[in-house]
Design a protein around this motif. Structure first.
Motif, PDB file in Angstrom:
ATOM      1  N   ILE A  67       0.836  -1.193   0.000  1.00 29.47           N
ATOM      2  CA  ILE A  67       0.000   0.000   0.000  1.00 29.47           C
ATOM      3  C   ILE A  67       0.873   1.245   0.000  1.00 29.47           C
ATOM      4  CG2 ILE A  67      -1.863   1.190   1.187  1.00 29.47           C
ATOM      5  CD1 ILE A  67      -2.431  -1.533   2.561  1.00 29.47           C
ATOM      6  N   ASN A  68       0.535   2.142  -0.901  1.00 22.86           N
ATOM      7  CA  ASN A  68       1.280   3.367  -1.021  1.00 22.86           C
ATOM      8  C   ASN A  68       0.816   4.338   0.049  1.00 22.86           C
ATOM      9  OD1 ASN A  68       3.192   4.764  -2.360  1.00 22.86           O
ATOM     10  ND2 ASN A  68       2.270   4.398  -4.358  1.00 22.86           N
ATOM     11  N   VAL A  69       1.431   4.343   1.207  1.00 24.57           N
ATOM     12  CA  VAL A  69       0.892   5.134   2.302  1.00 24.57           C
ATOM     13  C   VAL A  69       1.288   6.592   2.250  1.00 24.57           C
ATOM     14  CG1 VAL A  69       0.480   3.347   4.004  1.00 24.57           C
ATOM     15  CG2 VAL A  69       2.768   4.295   3.717  1.00 24.57           C
ATOM     16  N   ASP A  70       2.177   6.949   1.336  1.00 30.41           N
ATOM     17  CA  ASP A  70       2.678   8.310   1.403  1.00 30.41           C
ATOM     18  C   ASP A  70       2.635   8.964   0.036  1.00 30.41           C
ATOM     19  OD1 ASP A  70       3.663  10.531   2.529  1.00 30.41           O
ATOM     20  OD2 ASP A  70       5.761   9.928   2.262  1.00 30.41           O
ATOM     21  N   ILE A  71       1.460   9.344  -0.382  1.00 27.74           N
ATOM     22  CA  ILE A  71       1.278   9.879  -1.718  1.00 27.74           C
ATOM     23  C   ILE A  71       1.435  11.390  -1.756  1.00 27.74           C
ATOM     24  CG2 ILE A  71      -0.399  10.140  -3.563  1.00 27.74           C
ATOM     25  CD1 ILE A  71      -1.580   7.467  -2.708  1.00 27.74           C
ATOM     26  N   VAL A  72       0.909  12.055  -0.741  1.00 27.85           N
ATOM     27  CA  VAL A  72       0.842  13.511  -0.789  1.00 27.85           C
ATOM     28  C   VAL A  72       2.174  14.134  -0.356  1.00 27.85           C
ATOM     29  CG1 VAL A  72      -0.430  15.520  -0.021  1.00 27.85           C
ATOM     30  CG2 VAL A  72      -1.599  13.344  -0.245  1.00 27.85           C
ATOM     31  N   PRO A  73       2.806  14.890  -1.235  1.00 24.99           N
ATOM     32  CA  PRO A  73       4.041  15.564  -0.840  1.00 24.99           C
ATOM     33  C   PRO A  73       3.694  16.779   0.013  1.00 24.99           C
ATOM     34  CG  PRO A  73       3.450  16.226  -3.043  1.00 24.99           C
ATOM     35  CD  PRO A  73       2.415  15.241  -2.602  1.00 24.99           C
ATOM     36  N   SER A  74       4.663  17.277   0.755  1.00 24.36           N
ATOM     37  CA  SER A  74       4.365  18.470   1.546  1.00 24.36           C
ATOM     38  C   SER A  74       5.604  19.323   1.742  1.00 24.36           C
ATOM     39  CB  SER A  74       3.765  18.083   2.899  1.00 24.36           C
ATOM     40  OG  SER A  74       4.759  17.521   3.709  1.00 24.36           O
ATOM     41  N   ILE A  75       5.404  20.618   1.765  1.00 23.90           N
ATOM     42  CA  ILE A  75       6.456  21.557   2.136  1.00 23.90           C
ATOM     43  C   ILE A  75       5.879  22.412   3.248  1.00 23.90           C
ATOM     44  CG2 ILE A  75       7.924  23.477   1.385  1.00 23.90           C
ATOM     45  CD1 ILE A  75       7.920  22.369  -1.405  1.00 23.90           C
ATOM     46  N   VAL A  76       6.316  22.142   4.467  1.00 24.54           N
ATOM     47  CA  VAL A  76       5.797  22.882   5.620  1.00 24.54           C
ATOM     48  C   VAL A  76       6.781  23.997   5.954  1.00 24.54           C
ATOM     49  CG1 VAL A  76       5.102  22.716   8.026  1.00 24.54           C
ATOM     50  CG2 VAL A  76       4.659  20.814   6.474  1.00 24.54           C
TER      51      VAL A  76
ATOM     52  N   TYR E 249      -4.711  18.016  10.160  1.00 27.79           N
ATOM     53  CA  TYR E 249      -5.739  17.011   9.917  1.00 27.79           C
ATOM     54  C   TYR E 249      -6.260  17.089   8.495  1.00 27.79           C
ATOM     55  CZ  TYR E 249      -5.134  16.130  14.751  1.00 27.79           C
ATOM     56  OH  TYR E 249      -4.542  15.810  15.940  1.00 27.79           O
ATOM     57  N   TYR E 250      -6.209  18.289   7.920  1.00 28.75           N
ATOM     58  CA  TYR E 250      -6.556  18.406   6.503  1.00 28.75           C
ATOM     59  C   TYR E 250      -5.602  17.555   5.668  1.00 28.75           C
ATOM     60  CZ  TYR E 250      -6.660  20.172   1.797  1.00 28.75           C
ATOM     61  OH  TYR E 250      -6.726  20.233   0.433  1.00 28.75           O
ATOM     62  N   LYS E 251      -4.312  17.627   5.995  1.00 31.55           N
ATOM     63  CA  LYS E 251      -3.337  16.861   5.221  1.00 31.55           C
ATOM     64  C   LYS E 251      -3.542  15.367   5.376  1.00 31.55           C
ATOM     65  CE  LYS E 251       0.270  20.206   4.449  1.00 31.55           C
ATOM     66  NZ  LYS E 251       1.494  20.834   4.915  1.00 31.55           N
ATOM     67  N   THR E 252      -3.850  14.955   6.618  1.00 26.61           N
ATOM     68  CA  THR E 252      -4.116  13.532   6.836  1.00 26.61           C
ATOM     69  C   THR E 252      -5.300  13.075   5.997  1.00 26.61           C
ATOM     70  OG1 THR E 252      -3.313  13.798   9.084  1.00 26.61           O
ATOM     71  CG2 THR E 252      -4.555  11.794   8.605  1.00 26.61           C
ATOM     72  N   SER E 253      -6.374  13.868   6.017  1.00 22.21           N
ATOM     73  CA  SER E 253      -7.553  13.445   5.261  1.00 22.21           C
ATOM     74  C   SER E 253      -7.281  13.508   3.758  1.00 22.21           C
ATOM     75  CB  SER E 253      -8.761  14.305   5.636  1.00 22.21           C
ATOM     76  OG  SER E 253      -8.457  15.669   5.516  1.00 22.21           O
ATOM     77  N   ASP E 254      -6.474  14.471   3.339  1.00 25.98           N
ATOM     78  CA  ASP E 254      -6.129  14.555   1.921  1.00 25.98           C
ATOM     79  C   ASP E 254      -5.334  13.325   1.506  1.00 25.98           C
ATOM     80  OD1 ASP E 254      -6.068  15.747  -0.580  1.00 25.98           O
ATOM     81  OD2 ASP E 254      -4.110  16.633  -0.222  1.00 25.98           O
ATOM     82  N   GLU E 255      -4.419  12.926   2.370  1.00 25.66           N
ATOM     83  CA  GLU E 255      -3.637  11.709   2.110  1.00 25.66           C
ATOM     84  C   GLU E 255      -4.561  10.509   1.910  1.00 25.66           C
ATOM     85  OE1 GLU E 255       0.061  11.721   2.740  1.00 25.66           O
ATOM     86  OE2 GLU E 255      -0.008   9.829   1.672  1.00 25.66           O
ATOM     87  N   ILE E 256      -5.566  10.431   2.774  1.00 20.10           N
ATOM     88  CA  ILE E 256      -6.526   9.320   2.670  1.00 20.10           C
ATOM     89  C   ILE E 256      -7.277   9.397   1.351  1.00 20.10           C
ATOM     90  CG2 ILE E 256      -8.661   8.398   3.657  1.00 20.10           C
ATOM     91  CD1 ILE E 256      -7.520   9.312   6.426  1.00 20.10           C
ATOM     92  N   VAL E 257      -7.760  10.596   1.029  1.00 23.85           N
ATOM     93  CA  VAL E 257      -8.540  10.757  -0.198  1.00 23.85           C
ATOM     94  C   VAL E 257      -7.687  10.417  -1.418  1.00 23.85           C
ATOM     95  CG1 VAL E 257      -9.703  12.432  -1.681  1.00 23.85           C
ATOM     96  CG2 VAL E 257     -10.127  12.432   0.767  1.00 23.85           C
ATOM     97  N   GLN E 258      -6.437  10.867  -1.430  1.00 22.64           N
ATOM     98  CA  GLN E 258      -5.570  10.594  -2.574  1.00 22.64           C
ATOM     99  C   GLN E 258      -5.319   9.100  -2.713  1.00 22.64           C
ATOM    100  OE1 GLN E 258      -4.661  12.690  -4.821  1.00 22.64           O
ATOM    101  NE2 GLN E 258      -5.163  14.625  -3.881  1.00 22.64           N
ATOM    102  N   THR E 259      -5.100   8.447  -1.586  1.00 22.83           N
ATOM    103  CA  THR E 259      -4.870   7.005  -1.623  1.00 22.83           C
ATOM    104  C   THR E 259      -6.086   6.291  -2.189  1.00 22.83           C
ATOM    105  OG1 THR E 259      -3.519   7.249   0.364  1.00 22.83           O
ATOM    106  CG2 THR E 259      -4.182   5.025  -0.231  1.00 22.83           C
ATOM    107  N   VAL E 260      -7.254   6.720  -1.732  1.00 22.53           N
ATOM    108  CA  VAL E 260      -8.486   6.069  -2.180  1.00 22.53           C
ATOM    109  C   VAL E 260      -8.724   6.339  -3.660  1.00 22.53           C
ATOM    110  CG1 VAL E 260     -10.978   6.130  -1.944  1.00 22.53           C
ATOM    111  CG2 VAL E 260      -9.548   5.988   0.077  1.00 22.53           C
ATOM    112  N   GLU E 261      -8.449   7.564  -4.098  1.00 24.68           N
ATOM    113  CA  GLU E 261      -8.650   7.866  -5.519  1.00 24.68           C
ATOM    114  C   GLU E 261      -7.704   7.053  -6.387  1.00 24.68           C
ATOM    115  OE1 GLU E 261      -8.416  12.069  -5.972  1.00 24.68           O
ATOM    116  OE2 GLU E 261     -10.456  12.391  -5.261  1.00 24.68           O
TER     117      GLU E 261
END
Lengths: 372, 372, 372, 372, 372
Positions: A67-76, E249-261
């Motif tokens: 499972i690809n658990v880390d899809i969203v990149p981020s720059i904080v 928490y927005y990022k966490t949920s976005d991560e979930i949504v991206q994974t699901v998509e």
């Protein structure tokens, strides 16, 4: 805040990282350090840090391997540092220090481990050069921007390489499918389609991330950590260099995304036409099958004729001269008549036009085509 | 900044370009110049210039021959010049000079080389005329805007020509498919579908690029290089002529995009209906096949009757008068009975209505249609 | 600026137009005038005017006959006039004059020529009335707004009529397809689908165009040519009447677009279900075919029994009493056994459930698996 | 302004409406009044009123019976009144009066007439209560807001009811299709799919309409007719109650839209899987058909053996003992050999894996390729 | 305001809730309280409260059991409290109190009841800890933000868990389908596809909800109930902590949504390729069927030869020596000739290339592949 997914006690996990000092010297290479110590040393909020370090926990878990658990990149961007998580690079940039977290163990599944580490060491070398300012560009950018550029160059270079691999592979599959439609090619197409879709998502998210930062003046200003440290933070839209720099990488990533979308739409088009061609081929196969049926049916009537005269009954032509020839001829004629009738039926459905009219008219005008 | 994709040493590459001076005279034609010299002469940042010159490096690479590496057009507006990369035109516009980079070698694969170069020389001629101000328009636009317009006209003209070719070709294929659905036409449709999708992407990106510039007052102002050089840069929304000019080309490109999208949706519609027609045709083929099966099955029972009396066994009707006729009649009757039974079965599935009810009702009401 | 697509010399083309004066009198009807003279008389920029007059050049070209070259509508608002290109109406509105360009020759292909000209003359009559101010509305709108409204009413009326035709035709096709799925209907659906998609694009672009103007206060203000001529241009949001008027036509066009989109989604749904129904019907046909095969196969064994005893060999039951009956009975029994076995096989795949379980369970209760 | 679609003279049409006075009393119930008088009485612009009253003209027309001519809802807010057109409710709200236009005759086709009128009378009753202020809510909202809320409650209640009907019906169809895929169910699915798509469009447009009003402070302020009448119009964002109220109904309609979209995506998913299952089932059917063919083919060879010895020719084994058994055994053996060979061929294509490899490997292990 | 869906009298319903006081002590656990009393105690508007409590009414209704009536999450921020409805959590947060509404009875259908309650009790425990401030984070957030975070953590944790389950299950199905395409797997895929689509909608709505709040400064400020109670409401963008918290928490949920998509697009790709593979397999099956037909047809001619000589007629070769062998040989030869002819026909349609040309050329050039 307790970590969402990891059990208690993971706070004492060790993290491996490579640290560059103010002058670009690699002061630590792959040394392990306690997570909590690191956070304390560099004054990081656990919530921000979680995103960076989370993926080192995942090593032990087995179910999430696929499972690809880390899809969203981020720059904080925080006042005391920039935390990046782009592709396989996780880094902390401060005004006088850069820390690259070692993720080579994690990423071993996604790419070839050896290649990966070679590419990573090249990246570390390039980072050193850039931080030392030995690059050939005359522009003397601030320390943190040079670190950011080194990371972006590495990321873009990785994306470009991966894009080229995907493009080459998929073009080969698509060309192969044009030659012959075989199951193994289709399966390969499935696997590659999944991969390119994932890659598209990955590249798009990175592009959008850069675009988001470009849209916000305050984020662009907040990138200037040295100025902030010196007490002279940038304000307004006084951030031309970094804007141009990010814009340049935005364009590169956009180019990649556009190329990939183009490729995906080519796959879709090919799939659609393949379906139509398979359908069309199936109709041809059925037509041929019908032709064989036609033959079989006609042969049936001839067989019947012969079988009737094979009965142990008086058939009145036993004594007639030429009875044998008569039956053979009669059976052949009935065979031909039935065959002609069947073929006529067949021709009605044979040519797949969209216009029922045209077809029938042509047949009406003296049967111009008799292919069978 | 080190170039992302090219190896070191490529900085010393030669670039070929055609240069126009302040009065529109072609002072250089296709002369080769060192990349680094050019950049120094015209004071260009390497990051900006990379986008323009990158594609001249790609000549040597073989694997990328099939890959469209340069999809995204760009217009980079800097204080000392405008860098354009639109279709096959790569140019640098300054307040007193225009340089067109020669890309004829690269573009030889995408179009006919000869046509290309003819079109290119026409473009250079038109550029000269426009820069000299011998155009029939009374409006005396600044030097840089006239150069920009010459390029946009060339680009739009190319897009329009390509659109017309695509439209004509695809309309022919679609019309051909309406007449008969054949594999060669489908394959041709596949090839052309891929091309039109790519063209659509290309045209859309150019349209969006022009639109982006139109949305930003500062970009429009920054286009006025002469005014900037004279120390009187435009501010606010004081850029009516250039806005109208770009708007006009925006509309042309939008027209092209809309036409192409219309065409693409026609392809989609045709594909969908073709699938349904092939499906429908297949059902007709199967129906006919079933009719033949019906005949074969019925013939089987007649054959059986005949075979039974062909056995070397006492069959009790050997001595009876008319035994032969009896068997022939009995077998024919059983043939007919089985045929009628089968045809009845067949009729149940024959008419493809969506309403199971209607069909069965009609059959119930005394078999109004007996086509077989 | 040289025209993009037309050759030189076309500037001297004649244009036919109908001109209304300040009081709504038709001072010219279909008179031809030189293009360049017209532009000079009414002080038009060639770039703006090109969009309006371009389509009169296209008459001579043959290849573009099938190609919809003019999809994007436009309303160009300049300080000295409004240039409209909506559907088949191309017009110039000034504060004291309206010119309608005659395009009846062009549009002859898209609609019935006669109807077209009737509708056009009605439009001209309505324009006169409106400009004279003899309408029953008490509101005394400025001259240019009244002209604009007359055109919009004509355009909306045309769109509504076309929408109704499309809706009626397509509803008939869809209803027809519900009764029986035939090739001629499918072909008709294809033609109509293409048309409705084109109409949808046309209507959407008009709606979006009106919406665009509504979104911009300055455009709305710029519509008030009389006020601009009187030196009292509108500013801010002081344009309530024209906003309400455009809003009203925006809503009408939105209603049309929504109706058409609804229709298109109905077509899509129908197509999808037709595909499923054809598939389902095909499976039924195959099942019946299998039943026939079952019969044929069983008959084969009976035939074999008979044929064996038809051999000119000693078969040991020749002398036995009832040998004939015995063979007939034995062959019938083997026929039945094979038939039952085949039918059982058939039943396993017969019922198309999504739940393999249910089916297999049922068979399992008494009839366990007997794989072939 | 002349009405777009209706012929002249329709201005004198009668409209039926129910009027409530300041105190919530129903002062008119279903009384007919002249359109022009009504407009004069309540000071309405014909353009605004057209939208509300248009649909009462449509009764006479027959062709538009099947066509949904009124899809787009509208809330027109003017200084002297609010004109609503939501679902089957068309109303005029002023600061001291509410008029509900009777559309029961029109809507008879869309719902059950009786139910409709029952629901409508409930609505009128609720309106009275709300206007009288006898509701149990302590909040004393202005007259016009209370009227608006009564209408919105009715509309949302109708939407919710319709949504529940659609949901129940479609869930039943989808569940039914999971049990067995039958034509009547598919046809029903088609009808319901069209309906739910239409309903989705209807509900989305209402949601978007409410959202549009919520986005605009001036529209929200303009809703306060009483305050405007009293000369104290609301300004800024001083409209909390009405905002909360509309937000609440926005959420309800959003909930409905989300539920419906969820349902639509379930339909899509089901359709896709049904297609795959039908395809898969077809392949199973074909496999079985091939098994039968296999049987038939093998039987053919046995038949041939028997037929050969049935010929009236010297066959050299006539006199041999056991000739009969010999032929039976030889023909059975050749039958079996051919059967085994065919079954082997069959097995090669039997298992539908995506990996051609696995299949062929398995066969390879012991049974190398024996192509037909 | 009367409730939309519930009958009168439901206002006296009892609601079960768990209440935490200022110090984080659980002062009530699952106690039932009158709805109206609760609203009075905590000063809630019935319209706001409806959204929270509505779903406790639904228990009695049977028809809505299958219908997901509560898809849209909501966070209603009022001056005196925050009302949340996220997944299965419905809560009221005030500056000194948190009430969690017990919905365990409702949610029993969606998840395992036991698991649910265990997770719920963990949540209550975590809430206590957080409110007491015994967490290990040094940041001392206001009471209401800590409560909000506890809820968000619970929600994100639930979403993550559900995502992981979906991902694991679907990856297994997809892998299984790669091995063999079976109906039971397809059915399972259908069920899971529906579920993942629903989950995607759920997660997206939560993400969008958080994003909406993040976009609005006033909403972020309004979250600080304690400050509002103290009379020092936040203004401007003085809400960094809560913004960072929500962003996380927005990022966490976005991560979930991206994974699901990503997962959904993998399903789509797989489905498409499965269709093509089934189609391709079908064509293979048909080819084999045609081969069998070919055999049958050829056998037919041999049978006919034998049958002809089986007739009880003079056949002139009865007396010839070797007549038997002659017929056998002649029939075998005719069998072979017909077989060869049929196989030739077959080969024409056998290889599914997109290029009809290539195939035929190859055959023409001396039959390089003779597989049959």
């Amino acid at each position: 805040a307790k970590s969402l997914t990891s059990p208690k006690g993971s706070d004492s996990d060790l993290i491996r990282c490579t640290v560059f000092d103010k002058d670009g010297n690699m002061v630590q290479h792959g040394k392990e350090i306690r997570r909590s110590d690191f956070m304390k040393n560099y004054n990081l909020a656990s919530r921000d840090f979680r995103k960076i370090s989370r993926h080192q926990h995942g090593i032990g878990s087995n179910s999430s391997a696929n499972i690809n658990v880390d899809i969203v990149p981020s720059i904080v961007i925080r006042s005391n540092g920039i935390l990046l998580n782009l592709l396989n690079i996780r880094a902390l940039i401060k005004y006088d220090m850069v820390a690259i977290f070692d993720s080579s163990r994690n990423s071993s599944s996604s790419g070839g481990g050896l290649n990966e580490s070679h590419s990573h060491s090249l990246f570390l070398k390039d980072m050193t050069e850039r931080l030392k300012g030995t690059g050939n560009d005359g522009e003397s950018l601030p320390y943190e921007i040079r670190a950011l550029e080194a990371i972006l160059i590495h990321v873009m270079s990785n994306l470009t390489t991966e894009m080229k691999v995907h493009t080459t592979v998929l073009q080969n599959i698509l060309n192969g499918l044009e030659e012959s439609i075989e199951r193994s090619k289709l399966r390969y197409l499935l696997i590659q389609s999944k991969k390119i879709t994932q890659f598209n998502q990955k590249a798009s998210l990175i592009r959008d991330l850069i675009d988001d930062i470009l849209q916000q003046d305050d984020e662009l200003n907040a990138l200037h950590l040295t100025d902030i440290h010196n007490g002279t933070p940038r304000t307004g839209s006084n951030h031309a260099e970094v804007e141009l720099l990010l814009e340049s990488y935005y364009k590169t990533s956009d180019e990649i995304v556009q190329t990939v979308e183009n490729l995906i739409s080519q796959i879709k088009t090919t799939e659609e036409i393949i379906l139509i061609i398979l359908d069309s081929n199936r109709n041809e196969l059925m037509l041929l099958g019908l032709k064989f049926s036609t033959g079989l049916l006609s042969m049936g009537i001839a067989l019947y004729c012969a079988a009737v005269y094979g009965m142990n009954l008086e058939n009145f032509i036993e004594e007639i001269d030429g009875g044998f020839e008569l039956v053979v001829i009669v059976s052949s004629i009935s065979l031909l008549l039935l065959l002609m009738f069947s073929v006529k039926q067949l021709r009605k459905v044979q040519r797949v036009t969209m216009t029922g009219l045209v077809r029938e008219e042509r047949i009406a005008n003296g049967h111009p085509h008799q292919k069978f």
